[in-house]
Design an enzyme around this catalytic site. Structure first.
Site, PDB file in Angstrom:
ATOM      1  CD  GLU A 167      -2.945  -0.994   2.376  1.00  0.00           C
ATOM      2  OE1 GLU A 167      -2.827  -0.072   3.205  1.00  0.00           O
ATOM      3  OE2 GLU A 167      -3.893  -1.792   2.405  1.00  0.00           O
ATOM      4  CD  GLU A 352      -3.541  -5.653   4.288  1.00  0.00           C
ATOM      5  OE1 GLU A 352      -4.345  -4.788   4.719  1.00  0.00           O
ATOM      6  OE2 GLU A 352      -2.319  -5.495   4.282  1.00  0.00           O
TER       7      GLU A 352
HETATM    8  C1  FCB Z   1      -4.401  -1.790   5.691  1.00  0.00           C
HETATM    9  C2  FCB Z   1      -3.009  -2.132   6.195  1.00  0.00           C
HETATM   10  C3  FCB Z   1      -2.995  -3.124   7.314  1.00  0.00           C
HETATM   11  C4  FCB Z   1      -4.138  -2.892   8.284  1.00  0.00           C
HETATM   12  C5  FCB Z   1      -5.451  -2.795   7.545  1.00  0.00           C
HETATM   13  C6  FCB Z   1      -6.652  -2.627   8.447  1.00  0.00           C
HETATM   14  O1  FCB Z   1      -4.391  -0.523   5.126  1.00  0.00           O
HETATM   15  O2  FCB Z   1      -2.223  -2.639   5.150  1.00  0.00           O
HETATM   16  O3  FCB Z   1      -1.747  -3.071   7.940  1.00  0.00           O
HETATM   17  O4  FCB Z   1      -3.885  -1.788   9.059  1.00  0.00           O
HETATM   18  O5  FCB Z   1      -5.398  -1.735   6.643  1.00  0.00           O
END
Ligand code: FCB
Length: 454
Positions: A167, A352
């Site tokens: 990210e 994620e």
């Molecule tokens: C993302 C991050 C991760 C976590 C989630 C909720 O942006 O990559 O580390 O904080 O959000």
């Protein structure tokens, strides 16, 4: 009889974490401090002044945690390496004990049949490098490639899935533009420079991997589909700005060789002129892309709102998480299809996806978390819908394996499939974790498909 399973046999079922959020012991065994260590130790930066000093104590409990992964039936695990454990000053002197931790972790995962996906950078820049300007220093691409090379040489015989950056958008937006994440700068001029060097660093690591590595390397971005509040010219162009800023900012240069035109408008005089040669370099072919998806935004034109002149319109009728993020599974299908159509048919992973909710342990010690369970079910169904629409999706990583240090929110927001009692470090698999285990075991059959399952 045809196989009723919904997901392919080689699908990766994982969970994700990151070093600073779970490991604890940030200075153990010769490690150097990271910007997150320093940020968390600056009073007022993190909720209740909490830090990652102990976190989930994963540095000492990783074997127990791998046991829990086994119990969930995961066949993959995404984690990140702390750069300053390996190189305490960020460059130069190697700390073999820091590297040794990740070698033991990878070996233990493989012993249990769990495929590691290793992220080289999940936001914890060595503090020593921040003192040289961090991502604002043009040398940062070389620092990162040198660090990456050490990991490739040590672990490419065992790690087959590599991620350069997690990210980059959040690193820049939170860390250099708004100052709410480490290193805490708030500077419109700094942000595009940091973004550009992150992209160069990503490319430098990919290039180093082509010389050293034999498996697969990719990038992880957070994407958030944008929908106009109204079909007016103003809202439509606001939506394009918001979309350029989060979704196309990093992917356009990586796959198409240039920044989206809206960025010059957003940054105005702070938008630099970048050397043309950089764009050829940034466009290194990738083996896969990782998409982190949490929510969407409905966008309206909002004059005076710095710096995008856009605002999100809260969808009050929808479920929202403890972070007030709207639950919108359709957005996952939409964004995966958008990636495949804009950037070509490359292998994708959902690296994620998850939700923070208020779900305290019950008297019997269990943790019932129906909202997270439903979130998981509906997003897995949305992933499936994208696959049926032709998206080459290879795996899903839930965020997160464990409740952990949620950056500026400290320990107040819990995303885990596994509850962590921070005082005792006791782990308890939540109902959502059991649900995920069943989905994995049945390759999706228990997700149901009629909208009534789960
Ligand atoms: C993302 C991050 C991760 C976590 C989630 C909720 O942006 O990559 O580390 O904080 O959000």
């Amino acid at each position: 009889m045809s196989n009723p399973a919904l997901f392919p046999a080689d699908f990766l079922w994982g969970a994700a974490t990151s070093a600073y959020q779970i490991e604890g012991a940030p200075l153990a065994d010769g490690a150097g401090p990271s910007v997150w260590h320093e940020f968390a130790h600056t009073p007022g930066r993190v909720h209740a002044n909490e830090t990652g000093d102990v976190a989930c104590d994963h540095y000492h409990r990783y074997r127990e945690d791998i046991g829990l992964m086994r119990e969930l039936g995961l066949n993959a695990y995404r984690f990140s390496v702390s750069w300053s454990r390996v190189l305490p000053e960020g460059r130069g002197r190697l700390n073999p004990r820091g590297l040794g931790f990740y070698e033991r972790l990878v070996d233990a995962l493989l012993e249990h049949g769990i495929q590691p996906m290793l992220t080289l950078y999940h936001w914890d820049l060595p503090a020593a490098l921040d003192r040289l300007g961090g991502w604002l220093n043009p040398d940062s691409a070389d620092w990162f490639a040198d660090y990456a090379r050490i990991l490739f040489r040590a672990l490419d015989d065992r790690v087959k899935l590599w991620v350069t950056l997690n990210e980059p958008w959040v690193v820049v937006d939170g860390g250099y533009l708004r100052g709410v994440l480490a290193p805490g700068q708030r500077n419109l001029h700094a942000a595009p420079i940091a973004a550009h060097h992150l992209l160069r660093a990503h490319a430098a690591a990919v290039q180093a991997y082509r010389a050293e590595g034999r498996h697969r390397i990719g990038l992880v971005v957070n994407l958030e589909p944008k929908y106009p509040a109204q079909e007016t010219a103003e809202d439509l162009s606001a939506t394009l700005r918001a979309d350029a800023y989060i979704n196309r900012y990093y992917l356009d240069p990586v796959f198409l060789g240039g920044y989206p035109p809206e960025l010059a408008e957003i940054f105005g005089p702070a938008w630099p002129r970048f050397p043309d040669a950089d764009f050829d370099f940034i466009r290194q072919p990738l083996d896969f892309l990782g998409v982190n998806y949490y929510s969407r935004q409905v966008v309206r034109h909002a004059p005076g709102v710095w710096p995008l002149e856009t605002a999100g319109v809260r969808q009050d009728r929808q479920t929202h998480t403890a972070l007030d993020w709207e639950v919108y599974p359709q957005g996952l299908t939409d964004i995966l299809e958008w990636v495949a159509s804009r950037y070509g048919p490359l292998p994708l992973y959902i690296t994620e996806n998850g939700a923070a909710f208020y779900d305290p342990p019950q008297a019997d010690g269990g943790v019932d978390d129906p909202l997270r369970q439903r979130y998981l079910r509906d997003h897995l169904r949305a992933a499936l819908a994208a696959m049926r629409g032709g998206v080459d999706l290879r795996g899903y990583f839930a965020w997160s394996l464990l409740d952990n240090f949620e950056w500026a929110h400290g320990y107040s927001k819990r995303f885990g499939l596994i509850h962590v009692d921070y005082a005792s470090q006791r782990r308890t698999i939540k109902a959502s974790g059991r649900f995920y285990a069943e989905a994995i075991r049945t390759r999706g059959i228990t997700l149901g498909e009629d909208g009534n399952g789960g």
